[in-house]
Design an enzyme around this catalytic site. Structure first.
Site, PDB file in Angstrom:
ATOM      1  N   ARG A 483       0.824  -1.232  -0.183  1.00 57.49           N
ATOM      2  CA  ARG A 483      -0.133  -0.098   0.067  1.00 57.49           C
ATOM      3  C   ARG A 483       0.927   1.370   0.088  1.00 57.49           C
ATOM      4  O   ARG A 483       1.901   1.385   0.782  1.00 57.49           O
ATOM      5  CB  ARG A 483      -1.130  -0.020   1.277  1.00 57.49           C
ATOM      6  CG  ARG A 483      -2.007  -1.114   1.262  1.00 57.49           C
ATOM      7  CD  ARG A 483      -3.104  -1.019   2.203  1.00 57.49           C
ATOM      8  NE  ARG A 483      -2.560  -0.522   3.626  1.00 57.49           N
ATOM      9  CZ  ARG A 483      -3.464  -0.067   4.514  1.00 57.49           C
ATOM     10  NH1 ARG A 483      -4.896   0.163   4.058  1.00 57.49           N
ATOM     11  NH2 ARG A 483      -3.209   0.025   5.702  1.00 57.49           N
ATOM     12  N   SER A 547       8.283  -4.724   6.233  1.00 60.34           N
ATOM     13  CA  SER A 547       8.030  -5.727   7.396  1.00 60.34           C
ATOM     14  C   SER A 547       8.960  -7.188   7.203  1.00 60.34           C
ATOM     15  O   SER A 547       8.452  -8.137   7.021  1.00 60.34           O
ATOM     16  CB  SER A 547       6.507  -6.013   7.380  1.00 60.34           C
ATOM     17  OG  SER A 547       5.779  -5.071   7.349  1.00 60.34           O
ATOM     18  N   ASP A 601       6.491  -3.457  10.615  1.00 60.21           N
ATOM     19  CA  ASP A 601       4.877  -3.256  10.718  1.00 60.21           C
ATOM     20  C   ASP A 601       4.269  -3.409  12.301  1.00 60.21           C
ATOM     21  O   ASP A 601       3.419  -2.773  12.417  1.00 60.21           O
ATOM     22  CB  ASP A 601       4.029  -4.263   9.969  1.00 60.21           C
ATOM     23  CG  ASP A 601       4.641  -5.934  10.227  1.00 60.21           C
ATOM     24  OD1 ASP A 601       3.925  -6.808   9.667  1.00 60.21           O
ATOM     25  OD2 ASP A 601       5.516  -6.061  10.853  1.00 60.21           O
TER      26      ASP A 601
END
Ligand code: BG6
Ligand code: GLC
Length: 801
Positions: A483, A547, A601
């Protein structure tokens, strides 16, 4: 090399065989958790029986009032003498409690032997011997000219009516002195002391060793309200409410009760647990039928128990080629010191060989392994039983205080507890303590190379304080989707966070292509997003949620340690991913961005939740693709660690289930033994099916059970790791209870029907002193990355000013 492996294999196999053999032979000595719970319940009932006036006369566990009403409060001062009879030796002590306000005490001691003539002679001789030893001690310490108060530790069951009087109920352990039972031991000692014209001592108190131990520990820790001895004998005392002690007048306050738990089972209450070896040992002891619980636990008996077991095993041809030696037939030939030596971690096996050889048993390698295992089982049962009875006392204390949870201290003494090589069996090693150990290890600098839990510092040094504002870009790579986000933060009264985001696919060939291709693709997505939002010209600060495990040296530098979760792009591992992103932006030469922070994350999630709840200090991801956790450290830096991903994260659970289903099918237990083509395909079983099957599929009970077992294990493991993290946080803070919020994200947590509940229950069970609030991060970690960027900008500006 091959030979070494073969040898190692042979030894492991040999060990397994011997251990199985012994386990089978001694299965009665292995007590399950349920049995131990039951023992605790039985002991609770025994305590009640002993405390009540009408049932006390027939109670096995005597629950003797000690007339000790309070614990030391630190105001005590002066010089005292103590003489201590009943352990492995006679001890004389001089105690000086200073009155300098610093609450300190000094102890000088001398030990005297207690030969058989003393322990099994007559009363007058015993007390003369004690008085002689005390006189000798006062000589050595130059105390003869002083008048001193004396405490008499007498470690046998005594019925007391006041502090300085006690009638011996029964001799226990290795003592059987004539003419003392039923008489007051304080006056006997007093009489013996009077024969020494040159000393002037006053016997002020008679105490059991458990009570003495509780008082000693209570001096340092006011929370101490239990005393426990695991030595030659075993026993415990604790502070009981006066209103429950019907043998003593008065209802106010508390009094220490000497439980004399060694006699637990003397009325048959433990008969179902006692084995033929326990019975034989009892028959050959000084006091048959008495102290049956003690005979399963304390050091005076464990060696003999081992001997009786070895003898029977040999007679049955399971050891030493069936050849019994004269030594093995002799009572008392194996002592606790031998058992401990045989159980030693490293030298254990060679000690075992030596000890058995001394007993003229000519042991083979197999014999040594088996004998060592016998010792372990005997010690393990001892520790388990002791823990069960202690648990009953602790539960009683907690119930008395009407508390749901209780913090307390147990004072412990005794040779067995102090010198046995594996005291940890007493408390058990939970997954939680193991997890805590791995965390400790990961934190140590020297271990960083080898540690399995990496504990990577993140250089995020502050939480948002509400003054952050502006527009920030964020990237979120490594979850189910990639994203790009625009985050608008407003401060002050209109404090708010607005987010716009777009999801982009990352094709497999890019995930597994070259590093350049991957980063070019990312930059392409950013360009699309900036176009879409119409903000291409602005040089915005950017936070990069990446992440994967990164070793950071500053907030905007992260070296990829290794790819996980299906990413395999070449030339990235060992490289700084921020540099790679900057270079890709440069290559494209269309816009510029100010890359301020790279974050994991978990860290992003923690920040997102931390923005709403200042108590949030931990971030947890239990997602389709990863299970990981991060937390704030003391100096407000964040560290994160991976939670045994392959057993806990969604990506792998489906595969585990598929493997199990194949296995069950092969065994003919499923699908009429037929493995379908689709079941053979890797990855066919996705985690989302796991969630659906568990909630909807009713006809296939086995498949449902398999799914439930796999996801329950995942949730429990994840919970154990998290429990270790919060508990560590609590210990670092030095608080008794910790209120803490954990920011959580991840599809497994959000979508699975039971995962979140099981995870929460596990944390509660394993970190009982932490009140953990789980805060679901609705906005993903991208928002957190933007917030981190905002904080870093704020701190940077403050620094510049
Ligand atoms: C000592 C106590 O520290 O521990 C004794 O002061 C007690 O009174 C003893 O009996 C128990 O240990 P052991 O191993 O000597 O029986
Ligand atoms: C025996 C004694 C008891 C003592 C314990 C530990 O059980 O009866 O009084 O506390 O040994 O020494």
């Amino acid at each position: 090399m091959f030979a070494v492996h073969l040898l190692a294999f042979h030894f492991t196999k040999l060990k397994e065989d011997q251990i199985t053999k012994v386990d089978r032979f001694l299965h009665q000595l292995r007590l399950s958790d349920d049995v131990l719970q039951d023992v605790a319940a039985r002991f609770q009932a025994e305590m009640l029986k002993g405390l009540a006036r009408d049932t006390n006369p027939t109670a096995a566990v005597k629950m003797l009032p000690s007339f000790v009403r309070s614990l030391p409060d630190g105001s005590e001062k002066g010089e005292f003498l103590a003489v201590d009879l009943g352990g492995s030796q006679l001890r004389a002590h001089q105690v000086r409690v200073s009155d300098d306000g610093k609450q300190s005490s000094q102890l000088e001691s001398k030990f005297y032997p207690t030969p058989k003539e003393v322990t099994q002679g007559n009363g007058a001789e015993l007390f003369d011997y004690i008085a002689d030893c005390l006189s000798d001690f006062m000589d050595t310490r130059n105390l003869k000219q002083k008048k001193l108060p004396l405490g008499f530790t007498f470690s046998f069951p005594c019925k007391q009516t006041k502090l300085d009087e006690g009638v011996l109920l029964e001799w226990t352990k290795h003592f059987r002195v004539r003419g003392v039972q039923g008489t007051d031991v304080v006056s006997s000692l007093h009489r013996a002391l009077q024969k020494h014209q040159d000393i002037d001592v006053d016997v002020l108190a008679l105490v059991n060793d458990t009570v003495g131990t509780m008082m000693t520990c209570g001096y340092d820790d006011p929370r101490c309200e239990v005393g426990l001895i695991i030595g030659t004998g075993t026993n415990a005392c604790y502070m009981e409410e006066m209103r429950h002690i019907s043998l003593v007048e008065g209802d106010e306050g508390r009094m220490c009760i000497n439980t004399e738990w060694g006699a637990f089972g003397d009325d048959g209450a433990l008969d179902d647990l006692r084995t033929e070896f326990d019975r034989e040992l009892d028959l050959g002891s000084l006091n048959p039928g008495k102290q049956l619980f003690e005979k399963m636990i304390s050091s005076l008996y464990l060696g003999e128990l081992v001997r009786l077991i070895l003898l029977k095993m040999t007679k049955e041809g399971l050891l030493f080629n069936g050849k019994v030696s004269a030594a093995l037939l002799t009572k008392g030939k194996i002592e606790m010191k031998h058992v401990s030596a045989m159980e030693k971690y490293k030298e254990g096996l060679s000690n075992t060989r030596e000890i058995l050889t001394e007993l003229k048993l000519f042991p083979s390698e197999e014999d040594c392994v088996a004998v060592q295992h016998v010792c372990t089982i005997v010690s393990f049962r001892s520790a388990n039983l002791c823990a069960a009875a202690l648990a009953a006392i602790l539960t009683r204390l907690r119930d008395n205080k009407k508390l749901l949870r209780m913090r307390t201290t147990v004072g412990i003494d005794g040779g067995l507890y102090k010198t046995h090589p594996s005291p940890k069996c007493l408390w058990g090693e939970t997954p939680h303590t193991q997890a805590a150990k791995s965390l400790e290890y990961g934190l140590k600098r020297e271990a960083q190379g080898q540690a399995t839990v990496k504990m990577l510092p993140t250089y995020v040094c502050g939480m948002p304080d509400g003054t952050e504002k502006g527009k920030f870009l964020a990237l979120d790579l490594g979850g189910t989707n990639f994203r790009v986000l625009l985050v608008k933060i407003k401060s002050g009264r209109r404090r708010s966070v607005q987010m716009y985001n777009k999801i982009f696919a990352i094709p497999l060939e890019i995930m597994q292509g070259t590093g350049e291709e991957l980063f070019d693709h990312i930059v392409q997505c950013i360009a699309d997003f900036l176009d879409y939002m119409g903000i291409k010209g602005a040089r915005l600060p950017l936070g990069f949620t990446f992440s994967f495990p990164c070793r950071q040296t500053s907030i905007d530098k992260g070296t990829l340690v290794g790819w996980t979760k299906g990413f395999k792009a070449t030339d990235c591992e060992g490289e700084d991913v921020v540099d790679m992103l900057r270079e890709a932006i440069r290559r494209r030469n269309e816009f510029d961005l100010d890359i301020v922070a790279v974050v994991n994350d978990t860290v992003g999630t923690m920040m997102t939740c931390g923005y709403e709840d200042p108590n949030c200090e931990i971030g947890l991801i239990a997602g389709t693709v990863v299970a990981n956790v991060c937390r704030m450290k003391e100096h407000k830096q964040i560290e994160h660690e991976f939670l045994y991903e392959k057993m806990t994260s969604g990506m792998y659970l489906g595969e585990i289930v598929r493997e199990i289903l194949i296995d069950l099918t092969k065994q003919g237990l499923l699908f009429r033994g037929h493995i379908s083509e689709s079941l053979r395909k890797r990855g066919i079983f996705e985690t989302k099916f796991l969630s659906q099957i568990e909630s909807t599929c009713e006809d296939s009970i086995i498949v449902k059970e398999v799914c439930a077992a796999v996801s329950t294990r995942a949730a429990r493991l994840c919970g154990a790791g998290l429990a270790a993290v919060v508990e560590k946080r609590r210990q670092n803070r030095g608080v008794e209870r910790l209120q803490i919020t954990v920011g959580v994200d991840g599809t497994l947590y959000k979508l699975h029907p039971h995962f979140s509940r099981i995870l929460q229950e596990t944390v509660k069970e394993l970190a009982p002193q932490c009140d953990v609030t789980f805060m679901l991060s609705e906005d993903g970690s991208g928002k957190g990355a933007a917030l981190i960027t905002a904080v870093a900008k704020r701190l940077h500006n403050v620094g510049q000013k």
